[in-house]
Design an enzyme around this catalytic site. Structure first.
Site, PDB file in Angstrom:
ATOM      1  N   ASN A 152     -95.325  48.569  -6.558  1.00  0.00           N
ATOM      2  CA  ASN A 152     -96.770  48.542  -6.230  1.00  0.00           C
ATOM      3  C   ASN A 152     -97.127  49.423  -5.033  1.00  0.00           C
ATOM      4  OD1 ASN A 152     -95.429  46.735  -4.561  1.00  0.00           O
ATOM      5  ND2 ASN A 152     -97.133  45.307  -4.444  1.00  0.00           N
ATOM      6  N   LYS A 175     -82.799  51.372  -3.381  1.00  0.00           N
ATOM      7  CA  LYS A 175     -83.132  51.609  -4.783  1.00  0.00           C
ATOM      8  C   LYS A 175     -84.618  51.369  -4.952  1.00  0.00           C
ATOM      9  CE  LYS A 175     -83.161  48.893  -8.268  1.00  0.00           C
ATOM     10  NZ  LYS A 175     -84.527  49.338  -8.664  1.00  0.00           N
ATOM     11  N   GLU A 178     -87.573  52.071 -10.425  1.00  0.00           N
ATOM     12  CA  GLU A 178     -87.388  53.145 -11.409  1.00  0.00           C
ATOM     13  C   GLU A 178     -88.720  53.548 -12.018  1.00  0.00           C
ATOM     14  OE1 GLU A 178     -85.389  50.595 -11.021  1.00  0.00           O
ATOM     15  OE2 GLU A 178     -83.531  51.655 -10.518  1.00  0.00           O
ATOM     16  N   SER A 229     -90.458  39.982  -7.130  1.00  0.00           N
ATOM     17  CA  SER A 229     -90.856  38.634  -7.553  1.00  0.00           C
ATOM     18  C   SER A 229     -89.923  37.561  -6.982  1.00  0.00           C
ATOM     19  CB  SER A 229     -90.835  38.555  -9.078  1.00  0.00           C
ATOM     20  OG  SER A 229     -89.517  38.767  -9.532  1.00  0.00           O
ATOM     21  N   GLU A 250     -88.991  39.536   0.602  1.00  0.00           N
ATOM     22  CA  GLU A 250     -90.452  39.679   0.608  1.00  0.00           C
ATOM     23  C   GLU A 250     -90.915  39.451  -0.829  1.00  0.00           C
ATOM     24  OE1 GLU A 250     -92.240  40.153   3.184  1.00  0.00           O
ATOM     25  OE2 GLU A 250     -91.034  41.212   4.666  1.00  0.00           O
ATOM     26  N   CYS A 284     -99.057  42.085  -2.971  1.00  0.00           N
ATOM     27  CA  CYS A 284     -98.496  40.737  -2.782  1.00  0.00           C
ATOM     28  C   CYS A 284     -99.389  39.880  -1.887  1.00  0.00           C
ATOM     29  CB  CYS A 284     -97.091  40.826  -2.226  1.00  0.00           C
ATOM     30  SG  CYS A 284     -97.012  41.847  -0.776  1.00  0.00           S
ATOM     31  N   GLU A 381     -98.924  33.954  -9.932  1.00  0.00           N
ATOM     32  CA  GLU A 381     -99.593  35.125  -9.368  1.00  0.00           C
ATOM     33  C   GLU A 381    -100.097  36.060 -10.477  1.00  0.00           C
ATOM     34  OE1 GLU A 381     -96.776  37.619  -7.378  1.00  0.00           O
ATOM     35  OE2 GLU A 381     -98.236  38.108  -5.832  1.00  0.00           O
TER      36      GLU A 381
END
Ligand code: NAD
Length: 477
Positions: A152, A175, A178, A229, A250, A284, A381
């Site tokens: 995001n 990382k 992707e 998540s 987080e 978030c 969410e």
């Protein structure tokens, strides 16, 4: 249309392209079409990255703080210079309007400038005993760090994975997602160009679960930091626990917004409606459950609908667009099913509710009202452009609803009453609280949640000490 960069792995300072490696397609969410191939790291690549992280850690922790600070400041300068190009790449891969994407990159530079200063602010303390004994408390870098981040904020999430470790003296293998690799690669490349050694900061891609199992399976990695998540966070926390690695998580949230009768309603509307639809709601700390006291409910609800209907949705590369497509097909599919479930359970759909067009992943800004507590969207969410506006009355009921869920990332309140503000600040279960404020993020303030929203902080001094271990030395004269 701007060009999208070639994508690569960055291992040991080497740029490894797609040649000879399996690739993953990166899609433009405005069209749904592939715009580039991303190389997947092989098992040998990951082993090389781990070996580098070990040597890189030895060098970087021994590098003078002045020098580390200067390199990080130079990297921040490069990020600023490249903000437009990195921003355009983010819009192509993630969808957000290019102005928002460029702003995200500039914010990365600001964050890195703060982290650069923290290189010299990692204080310890000395306890001096009357008999001449000294007790010294030190914060030492934890070791090589593995960072995994969500799509995001392609650049910012990666910056947060890198800044704390590098300021503390750790090496880091990151990382990025992707689905949105270019934003994160832009950040890592700026680090390398500014003089961070190639074995200190590296970027890999592949099948997420394979990469995290490989890296966390190695004793070289001493800390994992993850943005994503709660489900994946719990999984990674278990993997970290196998080897007693330090973890920062987080994770998701379900931001409550308490709007009391004495609120400055217009200001609350202007601030929170634009917050809700920023990045198509894929934030978030996005405000999600608006709990509005009865006297101001109708005014707030109608004002919110008016603002939702004024949001201009389109390709993020085009001028004047307020909201781009969602980042992937999962976005509109997920909120469509949550909206249908809420309507089935009696919620009122006040505006929006539909996908837009049949190309790309666009969705209308949506407002639901009077949504029952058992609707999925009141518990999970939405991570999309959907606001829930429910009437409520009284502090106690509003607080109980705000704290009902297992999440505790960001919470917001609008009220003029100073006593209520103080009470709420203590009683609300959240890692970050905005009172008459829409933003809960600043470079020098810790960012993170409680309960299922995770633990540990990024940003602020806490974001650096989170990448350290404490050593206490008891020394006799
Ligand atoms: P997700 O957890 O499935 O994926 C998020 C990222 O984690 C992706 O880039 C993915 O590649 C990576 N990932 C997935 N499985 C992994 C694994 N086993 N090992 C390593 N990496 C792995 O979540 P999603 O549904 O794609 O993203 C949205 C979620 O992320 C939301 O719940 C949102 O709240 C959360 N999020 C939290 C924050 C925060 O700072 N608290 C920020 C952004 C997103």
């Amino acid at each position: 249309m701007s060009t999208y960069p070639d994508l690569n792995l960055l291992i040991g300072g080497e740029t490894i392209g797609t040649s000879g490696r399996e690739t993953i397609d990166v899609l433009d969410p405005a069209t749904g079409e592939a715009i580039a191939g991303l190389p997947k790291a092989s098992s040998a690549d990951l082993d090389a990255a781990l070996e580098n992280a070990k040597t890189g850690f030895a060098t970087w922790r021994a590098t003078n703080a002045d020098k580390r600070e200067a390199i990080l400041r130079k990297a921040a300068g490069l990020i600023r210079e490249r903000a437009k190009d990195i921003g355009a790449a983010i819009t192509r891969e993630q969808g957000k309007p290019v102005k928002e994407a460029t702003g995200e990159v500039i914010y990365c530079a600001m964050l890195l400038e703060f982290y650069a200063g923290e290189c010299k602010r990692l204080y310890g303390r000395t306890l001096v005993r009357p008999d001449g004994q000294r007790v010294e408390v030190r914060h030492e870098p934890v070791g090589p760090v593995a960072g995994f981040s969500a799509w995001n904020f392609p650049a910012l999430n990666v910056m947060r994975k890198i800044g704390g470790p590098l300021a503390a003296g750790c090496s880091v293998i990151v990382k990025p997602s992707e689905e949105t690799p270019a934003g994160g690669l832009g950040i890592v490349q700026a680090m390398l160009d500014a003089g961070v050694p190639g074995d200190v900061c590296q970027a890999v891609f592949g099948v997420p679960d394979d990469i995290s199992r490989h890296l966390l399976g190695s004793p070289v990695i001493r800390k994992v930091t993850f943005t994503g998540s709660t489900a994946v966070g719990k999984h990674l926390a278990k993997l970290a626990a196998e080897d007693m690695k330090v973890a920062t998580m987080e994770l998701g949230g379900h931001g409550p917004v308490l709007v009391f009768n004495d609120a400055d309603v217009e200001k609350a509307l202007d601030t929170m409606a634009s917050n809700k639809f920023r990045n198509a709601g894929q934030v978030c700390v996005s405000p999600t459950r608006f709990l509005v006291e009865e006297d101001v409910f109708e005014r707030f609800r109608d004002g919110f609908v008016e603002r939702a209907e004024a949001v201009k949705v389109g390709n993020g590369m085009d001028d004047g667009v307020d909201m781009g497509p969602m980042a992937s097909e999962r976005g509109p599919d997920g909120i469509q099913s949550k909206i249908a479930d809420a309507k089935d359970k009696g919620a009122k759909l006040l505006t929006g509710g539909e996908r837009i067009g049949n190309q790309g992943f666009f969705h209308q800004p949506t407002v639901l009202s009077e949504v029952p507590t058992d609707a999925e969207i009141m518990n999970e969410e939405p991570f999309g452009p959907v606001a829930i506006i429910n009437p409520m009355s009284g502090y106690d009921a509003m607080l109980e609803e705000a704290n009902r869920l297992p999440y505790g990332l960001a919470a917001y309140a609008w009220t003029q009453d100073t006593k209520r503000r103080a009470k709420l600040s203590s009683e609300i279960e959240a890692g970050m609280v905005g009172i008459n404020a829409g933003s809960v993020s600043a470079a020098d303030a810790p960012f993170g949640g409680v309960k299922w929203s995770g633990y540990g902080s990024e940003d602020g001094a806490e974001g650096v000490t989170a990448c350290t271990v404490t050593k206490t030395i008891h020394e006799n004269a």
